[in-house]
Design a protein around this motif. Structure first.
Motif, PDB file in Angstrom:
ATOM      1  N   LEU A  79       3.228  -1.813  -0.343  1.00 19.75           N
ATOM      2  CA  LEU A  79       2.436  -1.972   0.873  1.00 19.75           C
ATOM      3  C   LEU A  79       1.042  -1.371   0.700  1.00 19.75           C
ATOM      4  CD1 LEU A  79       2.471  -2.850   3.813  1.00 19.75           C
ATOM      5  CD2 LEU A  79       3.400  -0.617   4.388  1.00 19.75           C
ATOM      6  N   LYS A  80       0.022  -2.152   1.094  1.00 16.98           N
ATOM      7  CA  LYS A  80      -1.351  -1.670   0.997  1.00 16.98           C
ATOM      8  C   LYS A  80      -1.902  -1.428   2.394  1.00 16.98           C
ATOM      9  CE  LYS A  80      -3.137  -3.818  -3.205  1.00 16.98           C
ATOM     10  NZ  LYS A  80      -3.712  -2.609  -3.793  1.00 16.98           N
ATOM     11  N   PRO A  81      -2.493  -0.264   2.620  1.00 17.10           N
ATOM     12  CA  PRO A  81      -3.147  -0.047   3.914  1.00 17.10           C
ATOM     13  C   PRO A  81      -4.443  -0.867   3.982  1.00 17.10           C
ATOM     14  CG  PRO A  81      -3.530   1.834   2.492  1.00 17.10           C
ATOM     15  CD  PRO A  81      -2.611   0.898   1.744  1.00 17.10           C
ATOM     16  N   LEU A  82      -4.870  -1.221   5.201  1.00 12.48           N
ATOM     17  CA  LEU A  82      -6.138  -1.927   5.342  1.00 12.48           C
ATOM     18  C   LEU A  82      -7.283  -0.935   5.193  1.00 12.48           C
ATOM     19  CD1 LEU A  82      -5.478  -4.385   8.286  1.00 12.48           C
ATOM     20  CD2 LEU A  82      -5.003  -4.612   5.861  1.00 12.48           C
ATOM     21  N   LEU A  83      -8.360  -1.365   4.576  1.00  8.69           N
ATOM     22  CA  LEU A  83      -9.523  -0.501   4.386  1.00  8.69           C
ATOM     23  C   LEU A  83     -10.658  -1.010   5.270  1.00  8.69           C
ATOM     24  CD1 LEU A  83      -9.032  -0.385   0.554  1.00  8.69           C
ATOM     25  CD2 LEU A  83      -8.682   1.522   2.128  1.00  8.69           C
TER      26      LEU A  83
ATOM     27  N   MET B   1       1.807   3.715  -0.097  1.00  6.40           N
ATOM     28  CA  MET B   1       2.056   3.939   1.324  1.00  6.40           C
ATOM     29  C   MET B   1       3.487   3.513   1.665  1.00  6.40           C
ATOM     30  SD  MET B   1      -0.301   2.688   4.416  1.00  6.40           S
ATOM     31  CE  MET B   1       0.457   1.238   5.093  1.00  6.40           C
ATOM     32  N   LYS B  20      -1.451   5.557  11.023  1.00  5.71           N
ATOM     33  CA  LYS B  20      -1.720   4.391  10.167  1.00  5.71           C
ATOM     34  C   LYS B  20      -1.598   3.088  10.951  1.00  5.71           C
ATOM     35  CE  LYS B  20      -2.583   4.505   6.386  1.00  5.71           C
ATOM     36  NZ  LYS B  20      -4.003   4.516   5.924  1.00  5.71           N
ATOM     37  N   TYR B 305       2.238  -6.698  10.068  1.00  5.17           N
ATOM     38  CA  TYR B 305       1.659  -6.589   8.734  1.00  5.17           C
ATOM     39  C   TYR B 305       2.362  -5.477   7.940  1.00  5.17           C
ATOM     40  CZ  TYR B 305      -1.451  -5.206   5.003  1.00  5.17           C
ATOM     41  OH  TYR B 305      -1.940  -4.857   3.773  1.00  5.17           O
ATOM     42  N   SER B 310       4.924  -6.506   2.504  1.00  2.00           N
ATOM     43  CA  SER B 310       5.352  -6.143   1.160  1.00  2.00           C
ATOM     44  C   SER B 310       6.845  -6.335   0.963  1.00  2.00           C
ATOM     45  CB  SER B 310       4.980  -4.695   0.866  1.00  2.00           C
ATOM     46  OG  SER B 310       5.431  -4.378  -0.430  1.00  2.00           O
TER      47      SER B 310
END
Lengths: 175, 318
Positions: A79-83, B1, B20, B305, B310
């Motif tokens: 999972l990638k956080p939004l930047l 994360m 977050k 999301y 993922s």
């Protein structure tokens, strides 16, 4: 096993050269917008903006563009956080855009950036500036401005360290 | 994360994860103004809205959120389905799982229904609780926290030091439960205001202050959250008359004047205008009720999301 391929001085010289090249090709900075891809591309684009301002004596429009939501590999990676995305007030419609990233590898990040740009408007031109081009492209995309061409093997990793995220500026290759 | 597999309760999130969600929503909000609202992120995913209870804004909000991320949405409501022929939650869930639902958003009149669906293994994807009985409604609490933060706070921070009053039918309110635990986790100080008959048993163990009177608290409050009087859940009388309730606990233009500074008014909807809130107050400049709906879509986009983008987080124990 790791070695430094670009020192702090090398990085700053490369950015100065790229700033001149961008200005030469676009005939000044008037219609120019720099968009950095977070995290490190955004830092580099802010530095390029400073260099361009030094040369031209006037402000250049610059911002950041997060491409996470447009990646084609979201499902296969953690999972990638939004930047943060910050588009300058004048937008991108009709501007000469320069995308800025740190390491140019498969080309997939830049492909995602094209999709992200498509939602913001129609730029006059889109150019690409990268600090390091390490090869192994998977898509027909090339960079217009390159800090250093770095022939690598796929098993090696290239790390860009930039202040203030790290203690000093350097590019390190390790295997 | 790391993010939890399901969102059943606000307790599934620690402080950092809750912040977050709010940060992600705030990044996503930048797209809502642009001419193209749709993002390709969840293309090919199917989200099922499984609603056993009536709802306007939560269902539409989840539907809008999923569609803006390019997911396909299937809406299921009890009316007109085989549930009215007596089909159980299990069989309904197995059917949905067999049709390839990647995530299920469930609202149910029984507390714990979402937990049951998540634990039983009938479906493989994440379960999002959109309100279960009188238990929890985590996305509502997240959107309330987001609304409060965008008014008072800075990005990447919680709500430390803010005074929040939640007034009304605490006993039947899943919104109040979720909000109490989320807002206090984020650092706000929460005071619950209600007649003793509308406070749940065991409330002395909650991290909140309790008051039976609204008026003395108004001047020091940053946020007043008014809850709906849930007549459909009231099987006995909890207060003598609606007029009396309204006089003691209803937000009206007189009470609006005792609010200070920048303080704001929230209501999770739907409103009983004239009972817990009067029309002038609901439409006043302090009222953030419409903003809550807008923010709801962004919070639900953020949750979808974070839960769905993922595979590694989602697909472990298929």
């Amino acid at each position: 096993m790791s070695r430094i391929v670009l020192s702090s001085e090398d990085i700053s010289r490369a950015l100065k050269r790229i700033a001149h090249e961008i200005l030469e090709r676009n005939k000044g900075s008037e219609n120019l917008t720099l968009l950095g891809i977070p995290t490190r591309g955004a830092l580099l684009s802010a530095r390029l903006a400073v260099e361009i301002e030094k040369i031209e004596g006037s402000k250049v429009s610059h911002g950041t563009l997060d491409i996470t939501l447009h990646r084609d590999d979201l499902q296969t990676r953690p999972l990638k956080p939004l930047l943060p995305t910050f588009i300058p007030e004048e937008g991108i419609e009709g501007r000469d855009l320069v995308l800025v990233d740190d390491v140019f590898y498969s080309g997939r990040t830049i492909r995602a950036a094209f999709d992200a740009l498509g939602e913001l408007g129609r730029a006059a031109t889109v150019q690409l500036a990268v600090l390091v081009d390490r090869g192994h492209r998977e898509l027909p995309i090339r960079a217009d401005y390159v800090g250093k061409n770095l022939p690598t093997s796929r098993i090696e990793t290239v790390r860009v360290h930039l202040q203030p995220l790290e203690n000093l500026d350097e590019v390190v290759i390790s295997s | 994360m790391i993010f939890p597999r399901h969102l059943l309760s606000v307790d599934d999130l620690d402080y950092d994860q809750a912040v977050k969600v709010l940060d992600t929503a705030s990044e996503l909000s930048k797209f809502s103004g642009s001419s193209i609202k749709k993002l390709p992120t969840l293309r090919g995913k199917t989200v099922v809205n499984l609603f056993f209870e009536d709802s306007t804004r939560t269902r539409i909000s989840f539907e809008a959120a999923a569609k803006r991320l390019s997911a396909d949405v299937i809406n299921f409501s009890v009316k007109g389905s085989s549930v009215s022929k007596g089909e159980s939650l299990k069989d309904t869930a197995l059917t949905l799982g067999a049709m390839g639902a990647d995530a299920v958003v469930i609202r149910h009149h029984f507390s714990g229904a979402a937990q049951r669906l998540a634990d039983a293994g009938w479906i493989s994807g994440p379960v999002i609780n959109a309100g279960d009985g009188t238990h929890e409604h985590p996305t509502q609490a997240l959107l309330d926290a987001y609304t409060i933060r965008s008014k008072f706070g800075k990005d990447s921070e919680g709500l430390s030091g803010l005074q929040v009053i939640i007034v009304g039918d605490i006993l039947h309110s899943r919104v109040a439960r979720s909000n109490v635990f989320l807002l206090t986790k984020l650092g706000a100080e929460v005071t619950l205001v209600a007649p003793p008959t509308l406070l749940p048993v065991g409330i002395e163990n909650w991290p909140v202050k309790i008051s039976y009177q609204l008026d003395p608290l108004l001047s020091s409050a940053d946020v007043v959250m008014v809850l709906r009087v849930q007549k459909e859940r009231m099987v006995q009388s909890f207060f003598p008359t609606e007029r009396e309730y309204s006089r003691h606990y209803g937000m009206n233009s007189h009470r609006l004047k005792s609010l200070s500074g920048e303080s704001i008014l929230l209501h999770p909807g739907p409103m009983n205008r004239g009972l817990e809130i009067d029309a002038l107050t609901a439409d006043s400049s302090r009222s953030m009720i419409v903003n809550q709906v807008t923010n709801g879509v962004q919070i639900r986009m953020a949750v979808l999301y974070l839960l769905l983008s993922s595979q590694q987080v989602v697909g472990e124990e298929v």
